[in-house]
Scaffold this motif. Structure first.
Motif, PDB file in Angstrom:
ATOM      1  N   ALA A  25       0.920  -1.065  -0.027  1.00 37.73           N
ATOM      2  CA  ALA A  25       0.043  -0.108   0.013  1.00 37.73           C
ATOM      3  C   ALA A  25       0.825   1.185  -0.136  1.00 37.73           C
ATOM      4  O   ALA A  25       0.510   2.557  -0.282  1.00 37.73           O
ATOM      5  N   ASP A  26       2.175   0.997   0.429  1.00 37.81           N
ATOM      6  CA  ASP A  26       2.799   2.358   0.377  1.00 37.81           C
ATOM      7  C   ASP A  26       3.525   2.608  -0.895  1.00 37.81           C
ATOM      8  O   ASP A  26       4.293   3.705  -1.132  1.00 37.81           O
ATOM      9  N   THR A  48       3.534   4.526  -4.505  1.00 40.37           N
ATOM     10  CA  THR A  48       2.720   5.877  -4.632  1.00 40.37           C
ATOM     11  C   THR A  48       2.982   5.767  -6.319  1.00 40.37           C
ATOM     12  O   THR A  48       1.902   6.825  -6.969  1.00 40.37           O
ATOM     13  N   TYR A  63      -5.188  -0.710  -9.151  1.00 39.06           N
ATOM     14  CA  TYR A  63      -5.342   0.699  -8.744  1.00 39.06           C
ATOM     15  C   TYR A  63      -6.654   1.382  -8.666  1.00 39.06           C
ATOM     16  O   TYR A  63      -6.406   2.687  -8.428  1.00 39.06           O
ATOM     17  N   ARG A  64      -7.489   0.741  -8.814  1.00 42.36           N
ATOM     18  CA  ARG A  64      -8.697   1.535  -9.213  1.00 42.36           C
ATOM     19  C   ARG A  64      -8.894   2.251  -8.119  1.00 42.36           C
ATOM     20  O   ARG A  64      -9.667   3.397  -8.186  1.00 42.36           O
ATOM     21  N   GLU A  65      -9.070   1.594  -6.842  1.00 39.75           N
ATOM     22  CA  GLU A  65      -9.504   2.212  -5.668  1.00 39.75           C
ATOM     23  C   GLU A  65      -8.436   3.245  -4.955  1.00 39.75           C
ATOM     24  O   GLU A  65      -8.804   3.776  -3.698  1.00 39.75           O
ATOM     25  N   ARG A  66      -7.392   3.646  -5.546  1.00 31.46           N
ATOM     26  CA  ARG A  66      -6.339   4.445  -4.834  1.00 31.46           C
ATOM     27  C   ARG A  66      -5.727   5.214  -5.896  1.00 31.46           C
ATOM     28  O   ARG A  66      -5.245   4.976  -6.841  1.00 31.46           O
ATOM     29  N   PRO A  67      -5.330   6.556  -5.520  1.00 33.91           N
ATOM     30  CA  PRO A  67      -4.649   7.330  -6.333  1.00 33.91           C
ATOM     31  C   PRO A  67      -2.932   6.919  -6.799  1.00 33.91           C
ATOM     32  O   PRO A  67      -2.411   6.339  -5.763  1.00 33.91           O
ATOM     33  N   ILE A  68      -2.919   6.934  -7.834  1.00 33.60           N
ATOM     34  CA  ILE A  68      -1.452   6.343  -8.263  1.00 33.60           C
ATOM     35  C   ILE A  68      -1.071   7.110  -9.579  1.00 33.60           C
ATOM     36  O   ILE A  68      -1.667   7.399 -10.436  1.00 33.60           O
ATOM     37  N   SER A 123     -11.549   8.552 -14.361  1.00 35.18           N
ATOM     38  CA  SER A 123     -11.466   8.529 -12.661  1.00 35.18           C
ATOM     39  C   SER A 123     -10.520   9.375 -12.196  1.00 35.18           C
ATOM     40  O   SER A 123      -9.529   9.605 -12.802  1.00 35.18           O
ATOM     41  N   ASN A 135      -8.515   9.068  -9.896  1.00 32.88           N
ATOM     42  CA  ASN A 135      -7.549   8.089  -9.093  1.00 32.88           C
ATOM     43  C   ASN A 135      -6.101   8.013  -9.937  1.00 32.88           C
ATOM     44  O   ASN A 135      -5.072   7.609  -9.438  1.00 32.88           O
ATOM     45  N   TYR A 136      -6.170   8.302 -11.280  1.00 32.55           N
ATOM     46  CA  TYR A 136      -5.014   8.008 -11.922  1.00 32.55           C
ATOM     47  C   TYR A 136      -4.338   9.172 -12.620  1.00 32.55           C
ATOM     48  O   TYR A 136      -5.196  10.202 -13.400  1.00 32.55           O
TER      49      TYR A 136
END
Ligand code: NAD
Ligand code: WQD
Length: 342
Positions: free
Chosen positions: A74-75, A77, A113-118, A168, A170-171
């Motif tokens: 999860a770390d 980025t 990575y759909r659910e978190r910023p990347i 989205s 997030n991307y």
């Protein structure tokens, strides 16, 4: 410092990028299934930087494995996605092999990575331009119908990325359109490891020079160029690696151009095949054996990039010239002769 997933990180461009990320203070984490690279590269990177990068051996086409990796890390980025098949000729013979690997790996990563910023950097290619109408070619030039399934995977991947970023928040994505990457690290500890007969010019030159191959065939001397041979924008792989660090930095800062952007990564200059041969001979003092042959089907006549957008907005510029490209490629070929990677 930020952790960056480098897919294909034991490969040619990936390994040089891992070194530059470490030098810039990032912690790269490699995922590679070693389908076109050697695990010995990890020890070579450690010899250069003093740090052995974290390495995970799995296939990015394995959706469950990608999901698990992303959940367990999860770390992370940022992602730099190099992993793909890249042999143009083979892609014509086996299109499904290319569509399968290059799309499933990309889609699995984006989905995970759909659910978190990347932050996401993608390896694209100047092949998307085909033969441009105007030179140097800028990022706004039209994308031409691909000559090969490989080229098509890059064009469609760019569309997938731009549509995904638009759909989205997030991307944040950058596609880097590489011109012709050549050369090796100045330490001669990492470089390109072509399987079988090299299809690309510079590995063929170095293997011919060391006696592993016969004479080089210059594919065509009747093009409408100053000396009749085809012209490309050759870019040193270390400069190219640094462009990825610059792209990650821009994404971290926030790209004012929005959530999807494209940059040309070249030197902005063209060299002909005969000029490359001459540069190799002059830099290394090694005489090459070459002959003129027919044009290679699917080749464009000439292409080089306008790199002003990269200079301005990425704050990146190529620094190493064709002599340095030839010197480092030759040093690497000689190193490999005595130290086969295992
Ligand atoms: P490479 O083959 O040396 O590196 C790619 C790496 O990805 C290899 O280590 C391979 O084992 C790995 N890989 C492939 N499929 C995988 C999968 N499904 N799962 C896990 N790992 C996988 O190639 P390279 O020259 O370093 O190219 C890197 C990227 O840059 C590719 O996407 C390529 O298409 C693109 N590119 C390369 C060039 C070039 O001339 N080398 C030019 C333009 C774009
Ligand atoms: C360079 C020049 C050849 C070998 C390919 C892909 C492209 C991108 C980079 C991934 C051409 C000539 C070559 C030889 C020769 N890869 N040549 N004798 O074709 O510009 O680009 O790699 O994205 O998509 O197509 O590179 O190194 O094969 O060729 O005369 O033995 O050298 O005709 O003019 P290319 P290359």
């Amino acid at each position: 410092m930020s952790k960056i997933l480098v897919t294909g990180g034991t490969g040619y461009i990936g390994s040089h990028t891992v070194v530059e990320l470490q030098r810039a203070g990032y912690t790269p984490v490699i995922v590679d299934n070693l389908v076109n690279s050697n695990v010995g590269v990890l020890a070579q990177i450690e010899k250069i930087t003093g740090v052995r990068p974290e390495f995970h051996d799995f296939d990015l086409c394995d959706e469950a494995a990608v999901k698990r990796f992303v959940a367990d890390n999860a770390d992370i980025t940022g992602v730099i996605h190099f992993a793909a098949y890249k042999a143009v000729g083979e892609s014509v013979q086996q299109p499904l092999k290319y569509y399968h690997n290059n799309f499933f790996s990309l889609i699995n990563l984006l989905n995970a990575y759909r659910e978190r910023p990347i932050d996401f950097v993608f390896s694209s290619s100047c092949t998307v331009y085909g033969q441009p109408d105007e030179l140097p070619v800028t990022e706004s030039a039209p994308v031409k119908k691909a000559e090969s399934p490989y080229g098509n995977t890059k064009q469609i991947a760019e569309e997938i990325l731009s549509e995904t970023a638009a759909a989205s928040n997030n991307y944040n994505i950058i596609s880097l359109r590489y011109f012709n990457p050549v050369g090796a690290h100045e330490s001669a500890l990492i470089g390109e490891l072509p399987l079988g007969v090299p299809q690309n010019l510079v590995p063929f030159i170095t293997q011919s020079a060391i006696g592993k191959r016969g004479p080089i065939t210059v594919f065509g001397d009747d093009y409408d160029t100053p000396d009749g041979s085809a012209v490309r924008d050759y870019i040193h792989v270390v400069d190219l690696a640094k462009a990825h660090v610059a792209a990650i930095r821009l994404l971290e800062k926030g790209n004012p151009n929005g959530s999807y952007d494209v940059f040309n990564i070249g030197t902005g200059r063209g060299n002909s095949v005969l000029e490359v041969i001459k540069a190799f001979e002059e830099t290394t003092g090694v005489k090459l054996n070459y002959q003129i042959g027919p044009r290679r089907s699917g080749d464009v006549e000439q292409v080089w990039g306008d790199v002003s957008k990269s200079t301005r907005e990425l704050g990146w510029k190529a620094e190493l010239d064709i002599a340095e490209m030839m010197r480092s490629a030759w040093n690497w070929e000689q190193y490999l002769e005595d130290h086969p990677l295992s």
